[in-house]
Enzyme design. Structure first.
Site, PDB file in Angstrom:
ATOM      1  N   HIS A 174       0.831  -1.138   0.076  1.00 12.77           N
ATOM      2  CA  HIS A 174      -0.031   0.235  -0.138  1.00 12.77           C
ATOM      3  C   HIS A 174       0.873   1.209  -0.045  1.00 12.77           C
ATOM      4  CE1 HIS A 174      -3.909  -1.855   0.420  1.00 12.77           C
ATOM      5  NE2 HIS A 174      -3.179  -2.930   1.132  1.00 12.77           N
ATOM      6  N   SER A 183     -11.964 -16.076 -23.620  1.00 10.61           N
ATOM      7  CA  SER A 183     -11.087 -16.471 -22.573  1.00 10.61           C
ATOM      8  C   SER A 183     -11.195 -17.985 -22.301  1.00 10.61           C
ATOM      9  CB  SER A 183     -11.751 -15.733 -21.259  1.00 10.61           C
ATOM     10  OG  SER A 183     -11.355 -16.331 -20.284  1.00 10.61           O
ATOM     11  N   GLY A 208      -4.789 -11.522  -5.295  1.00 12.49           N
ATOM     12  CA  GLY A 208      -3.429 -10.635  -4.942  1.00 12.49           C
ATOM     13  C   GLY A 208      -2.233 -10.851  -5.636  1.00 12.49           C
ATOM     14  N   GLU A 225      -6.269   0.243 -16.328  1.00 15.25           N
ATOM     15  CA  GLU A 225      -6.971  -0.428 -15.046  1.00 15.25           C
ATOM     16  C   GLU A 225      -7.668   0.685 -14.400  1.00 15.25           C
ATOM     17  OE1 GLU A 225      -5.328  -3.575 -13.228  1.00 15.25           O
ATOM     18  OE2 GLU A 225      -6.567  -3.402 -11.510  1.00 15.25           O
ATOM     19  N   ASP A 270       1.865  -3.099  -9.660  1.00 12.00           N
ATOM     20  CA  ASP A 270       1.548  -4.436 -10.104  1.00 12.00           C
ATOM     21  C   ASP A 270       1.859  -4.272 -11.658  1.00 12.00           C
ATOM     22  OD1 ASP A 270       0.130  -4.839  -7.551  1.00 12.00           O
ATOM     23  OD2 ASP A 270      -1.651  -4.776  -8.628  1.00 12.00           O
TER      24      ASP A 270
HETATM   25  C1  GLA Z   1      -3.011  -3.871  -5.119  1.00  8.43           C
HETATM   26  C2  GLA Z   1      -2.898  -2.637  -5.976  1.00  8.43           C
HETATM   27  C3  GLA Z   1      -1.400  -2.120  -5.899  1.00  8.43           C
HETATM   28  C4  GLA Z   1      -0.853  -1.949  -4.592  1.00  8.43           C
HETATM   29  C5  GLA Z   1      -1.126  -3.216  -3.590  1.00  8.43           C
HETATM   30  C6  GLA Z   1      -1.074  -3.069  -2.337  1.00  8.43           C
HETATM   31  O1  GLA Z   1      -2.169  -4.875  -5.800  1.00  8.43           O
HETATM   32  O2  GLA Z   1      -2.906  -2.844  -7.285  1.00  8.43           O
HETATM   33  O3  GLA Z   1      -1.355  -1.067  -6.603  1.00  8.43           O
HETATM   34  O4  GLA Z   1      -1.510  -0.779  -3.895  1.00  8.43           O
HETATM   35  O5  GLA Z   1      -2.614  -3.540  -3.637  1.00  8.43           O
HETATM   36  O6  GLA Z   1       0.284  -2.988  -1.891  1.00  8.43           O
END
Ligand code: GLA
Length: 356
Positions: free
Chosen positions: A28, A61, A114, A150, A162
């Site tokens: 974050h 897909s 995640g 995104e 990401d």
């Molecule tokens: C998600 C978001 C990232 C980052 C993480 C937390 O993956 O896409 O940009 O903020 O949460 O670290």
């Protein structure tokens, strides 16, 4: 990709792939203009595409066994297709006329845990478009385009972590990234260690609403402190003027940035692991993005003698945990931990190392 022929007949014009990522430290911090430290996972997303003779865009897909059709004027309804639509619209800003395309996607990156399945899809799509249309964009610019896709088209107000990880990382290295300047360095993982990733089996149900809420809290804290972003706090005492929960949120960000900076000073695996443990504690208590199942999984990982440290990874509220283990011992650790975790009523899943 033979699958392409089965769906559309004939061969694709181009194919491209991009990996998911697991974030080791710096959670974050990206939307606070701070530091992050992700590594790539073996799973990747593949995109194959071809200029179509029809007027419509078509995306198949393979995971969902679903085809969706749309025009550039009218966005697709299917959620997975919105990421691709966003990439196409953003790529069009680079001057290229985008012809209708037939697109085939297949992903090994687990969705909604995640590990950046959406960034992998965006980066793979943009790599394929770059190749097909000879777009003049480098890997950093490509990550920025993916992030815009995104934010604008999938509605998640995410940072750049990401997409930069998916665009720049190679297996076996960590990306130290300053998300303000985009200065970066590829570093080796701590010596004699390997990564273990386990899915908690709990979906990230609140992730996007709570994500946007945390982001707003950080922006409010920075505004009250009179600074551009929480990255600019250099002394923890400055946070004393903030009301709760803003003080706790800011405390996490400031300490998490310090942990990343500490970790890249050629830290031993043991020291790196301690920083991961501290990160989880802070995500749980100050940032409040953990849940009971993640805390349980992390605690089980942390009691294993071959584990240096463990934490939740990504946005939180469910999804996966990452641990740093003694090299060669991750699979054994996973089997112990998953057995104990199951006794608590949860079904976890080993994601990294992969079986093959
Ligand atoms: C998600 C978001 C990232 C980052 C993480 C937390 O993956 O896409 O940009 O903020 O949460 O670290």
């Amino acid at each position: 990709m033979n699958d392409f022929a089965n769906i559309f007949g004939g061969e694709p014009d181009v194919t491209a792939a991009a990996r998911g990522r697991v974030n080791l430290l710096g959670e974050h911090t990206d939307y606070n203009e701070g530091y992050v430290l992700p590594t790539a996972i073996p799973q990747q997303t593949e995109v194959a595409l071809r200029v179509s003779k029809n007027k419509l865009f078509e995306i198949y897909s393979a995971n969902l066994e679903q085809i969706t059709r749309f025009t550039l004027e009218e966005p697709p309804q299917a959620h997975f297709a919105q990421y691709i639509y966003g990439c196409i619209k953003e790529a069009a800003h680079y001057g290229a006329r985008i012809p209708p395309l037939q697109i085939h996607i297949r992903s090994e990156v687990p969705i909604e845990v995640g590990l950046s399945s959406s960034a992998a899809l965006e980066v793979a799509t943009l790599r394929a478009l770059r190749q097909l249309l000879h777009l003049d964009i480098d890997d950093v610019e490509l990550a920025k385009v993916a992030q815009r896709a995104e934010i604008e088209y999938a509605g998640v107000n995410c940072g750049i972590l990401d997409q930069m990880a998916s665009s720049l990382l190679e297996i076996g290295s960590m990306l130290f990234l300053d998300t303000r300047t985009l200065n970066r360095e590829l570093l080796p993982l701590p010596s004699r260690s390997e990564i273990l990733v386990i899915d908690s089996g709990v979906p990230r149900s609140l992730a996007s609403s709570k994500y946007n809420e945390r982001r707003a809290e950080c922006e409010e804290a920075a505004r009250r402190l009179g600074i551009r972003a929480l990255r600019d706090v250099t002394d923890l005492r400055a946070l004393e003027s903030l009301p709760q929960p803003l003080r706790r949120r800011a405390h996490h960000i400031v300490c998490e940035n310090a942990r990343v900076l500490h970790a890249i000073q050629s830290t031993s695996a043991a020291e790196f692991g301690q920083l991961m443990n501290a990160s989880h504690e802070s995500l749980r208590d100050d940032y409040e993005v953990s849940i009971t199942a993640l805390d349980r999984l992390v605690a089980l990982l942390q009691t294993e003698p071959s584990v240096y440290g463990a934490k939740l990874t990504g946005a939180g509220f469910g999804g996966a945990c990452v641990a740093l283990c003694r090299a060669g011992e991750a699979t054994g650790v996973a089997s112990n931990v998953l057995t104990k975790y199951k006794k608590g009523g949860h079904e976890g899943l080993l994601l990294v190392p992969t079986a093959v």
